[in-house]
Write an enzyme that holds these catalytic residues in place. Structure first.
Site, PDB file in Angstrom:
ATOM      1  N   CYS A 188       0.794  -1.199   0.052  1.00 35.77           N
ATOM      2  CA  CYS A 188       0.017  -0.020  -0.009  1.00 35.77           C
ATOM      3  C   CYS A 188       0.956   1.193   0.017  1.00 35.77           C
ATOM      4  O   CYS A 188       1.616   1.411  -1.008  1.00 35.77           O
ATOM      5  CB  CYS A 188      -1.122  -0.184   1.044  1.00 35.77           C
TER       6      CYS A 188
ATOM      7  N   HIS B 168      -3.782  -4.607  -0.007  1.00 37.14           N
ATOM      8  CA  HIS B 168      -3.305  -5.300   1.345  1.00 37.14           C
ATOM      9  C   HIS B 168      -3.329  -6.750   1.260  1.00 37.14           C
ATOM     10  O   HIS B 168      -4.564  -7.444   1.509  1.00 37.14           O
ATOM     11  CB  HIS B 168      -4.473  -4.837   2.300  1.00 37.14           C
TER      12      HIS B 168
ATOM     13  N   GLU C  76      -2.159  -8.708   3.314  1.00 37.26           N
ATOM     14  CA  GLU C  76      -2.552  -9.287   4.644  1.00 37.26           C
ATOM     15  C   GLU C  76      -4.097  -9.247   5.002  1.00 37.26           C
ATOM     16  O   GLU C  76      -4.578  -9.724   6.114  1.00 37.26           O
ATOM     17  CB  GLU C  76      -1.719  -8.724   5.756  1.00 37.26           C
TER      18      GLU C  76
END
Lengths: 209, 284
Positions: free
Chosen positions: A79, A188, A190
């Site tokens: 990001c 993202h 994650e």
């Protein structure tokens, strides 16, 4: 050990939790020595480019990241981290790290969807990626896999060879950029469910040279 | 033969090409299960066909994560402030278990409450009645943590159109018992100006009916603000989701009982939406 660069930019613990979940040890740190000892670097971030660069400089982390890259360690940008590795950002007219040549641009303000409705900015939600240059970290991605984005700016590498994948949102933009031992995602990974964790695992096992 | 765009279209674009284009260029509409949590337990468990009831919010979150939820919303309805730390512990455990965004609302009164929830691992916090009482909490949250973290929850009831309530929709709190004299459309615009990154729009009239979302209200708000709108209240069938995402122009749809009680799976809902031409995330 994987070092997650800590520069007061957003929720860094989410990356740490994702790494632990897939079985990799990591440390969230702004300690230069610890970063030098690490085998891999994750450079995440949420926020604005200007204040992020200020924090990096104040903590001398700009040099630490460039050095890790120069030393050949695998580096993962996420990001805002992905935007900061570019040369320059339109956000706050910020000079960035310049590891990958190119500019970070704002989405055009009046983008339309196919049905004529205005596209909302930031680009927030799940979207697909189309691979432009094969890369080991993207191996196993299915055409229908989607990733979670939250951003109003996007990286635009000067060299098309550094565009690893693209995503369409009004325009087509580079959602994954890469060069030598750095790979960086605008989304993202994650927070992108199992497809995201799979990319994170690929990164942890990636041997660029 | 090559066709240049300048020369105008020589033939109708085939449907398949249109669909491909849509799939490439659109964000997926998000399907978001909502879990009410009281003192660390969900108030409605998932009832499977064999009647096993899961009351643990962490296990329910894992279940919906595996089942294809795009995001999860938790509402903490714990009455006593002293017991609110239980929710922080829930958030911490959820964050270790699921790797999609989730938000937490209910009982968030100030920036310290927001910080605690975000540090525990939530992606977003949702403010509702606290923001009605003190709109400054929205701007404070946006300034401290970024707009993308701040969801403005709005509970709305239909009333007659009046000078004070020109849209005919009024903001209510306390589960709809207290009318606040604030026009819902004006409040949505104000929330956006103050820095909310998203609106979760709950129709108290539709809530709990399973008769469908409030389409007029949703379309009114969605088409007036530039931030995403999550429609809430009334979901009972996949068709309801289709209507609110297509006609209501919502960016996301909140669901509760229709999945908690095993009437539908998220896969079934998404398959239906996909068949109706709504772009959804199909693999996870």
């Amino acid at each position: 050990m994987i070092a997650i660069i800590d520069y007061d930019a957003g929720n860094l613990t989410s990356v740490a939790r994702a790494l632990s979940h897939i079985g990799f040890q990591c440390v969230v740190t702004n300690n230069i020595k610890e970063i030098e000892r690490a085998e891999r670097i994750v450079f995440p971030g949420v926020g604005a480019a200007g204040s992020a660069m200020d924090s990096l400089k104040r903590l001398s982390l700009d040099f630490a990241i460039k050095k890790a890259f120069a030393d050949g360690k695998p580096v993962l940008g996420i990001c805002l981290g992905t935007q900061i590795i570019m040369g320059h950002s339109q956000e706050n007219d910020t000079s960035c790290l310049g590891i990958i040549n190119g500019e970070v641009r704002a989405f055009p303000s009046e983008m339309k969807a196919e049905d004529g409705s205005s596209l909302k900015i930031p680009h927030m939600g799940w979207n697909r990626i189309s691979i432009r240059n094969n890369h080991p970290v993207l191996s196993g991605v299915r055409e229908t896999d989607e990733f979670y984005f939250v951003h109003g700016f996007y990286p635009a590498p000067a060299d098309a060879a550094h565009v690893i994948a693209e995503t369409d949102y009004g325009i087509s933009f580079a959602s994954v950029v890469g060069f030598k031992n750095i790979i960086a995602t605008q989304f993202h990974l994650e927070k992108s469910g199992k497809p995201g964790l799979a990319l994170l695992k690929n990164f942890c096992e990636w041997e660029p040279f | 033969m090559s066709v240049s765009y300048e020369s105008g279209l020589l033939y109708e674009i085939p449907v398949a090409v249109k669909i491909l284009f849509r799939e490439r260029t659109m964000l997926s509409k998000r399907i978001i299960p909502c879990l009410d949590v009281r003192e660390g337990k969900t108030t409605k468990g998932i009832k499977f066909k064999d009647n096993v009831d899961i009351g643990d919010p962490v296990e329910m979150a894992r279940f919906y994560y595996e089942a294809g939820a795009d995001e999860i919303v938790f509402y903490d309805i714990t009455a006593s402030h002293e017991k609110r730390d239980i929710m922080i512990d829930v958030v911490r455990r959820v964050a270790k278990t699921i790797f999609i965004p989730f938000s937490v609302g209910g009982g968030i009164r100030n920036a310290d409450d927001m910080r605690a929830v975000l540090l525990a691992g939530a992606e977003k916090i949702s403010v509702n009645s606290a923001a009605v009482k003190d709109p400054g909490i929205i701007s404070e949250g946006a300034r401290s943590f970024g707009s993308q973290c701040v969801v403005l929850g709005m509970d709305v009831k239909q009333v007659g159109k009046s000078e004070k309530i020109p849209s005919g929709y009024e903001i209510v709190i306390n589960g709809g018992r207290t009318y606040m004299g604030i026009d819902a459309l004006e409040w949505a615009m104000k929330g956006q100006d103050l820095g909310a990154g998203e609106i979760c729009l709950n129709s108290i009239d539709a809530d709990g009916t399973q008769d469908g979302y409030e389409l007029n209200l949703t379309a009114l708000i969605s088409q007036s603000v530039d931030i995403p709108v999550i429609a809430s209240g009334g979901a009972g069938t996949p068709e309801h989701l289709f209507h609110v995402l297509a006609e209501g122009k919502a960016d996301a749809a909140l669901i509760a009982s229709m999945v908690h009680y095993g009437d539908y799976t998220i896969t079934e809902i998404k398959s239906y939406l996909d068949s109706q031409g709504v772009k959804v995330r199909k693999t996870w």
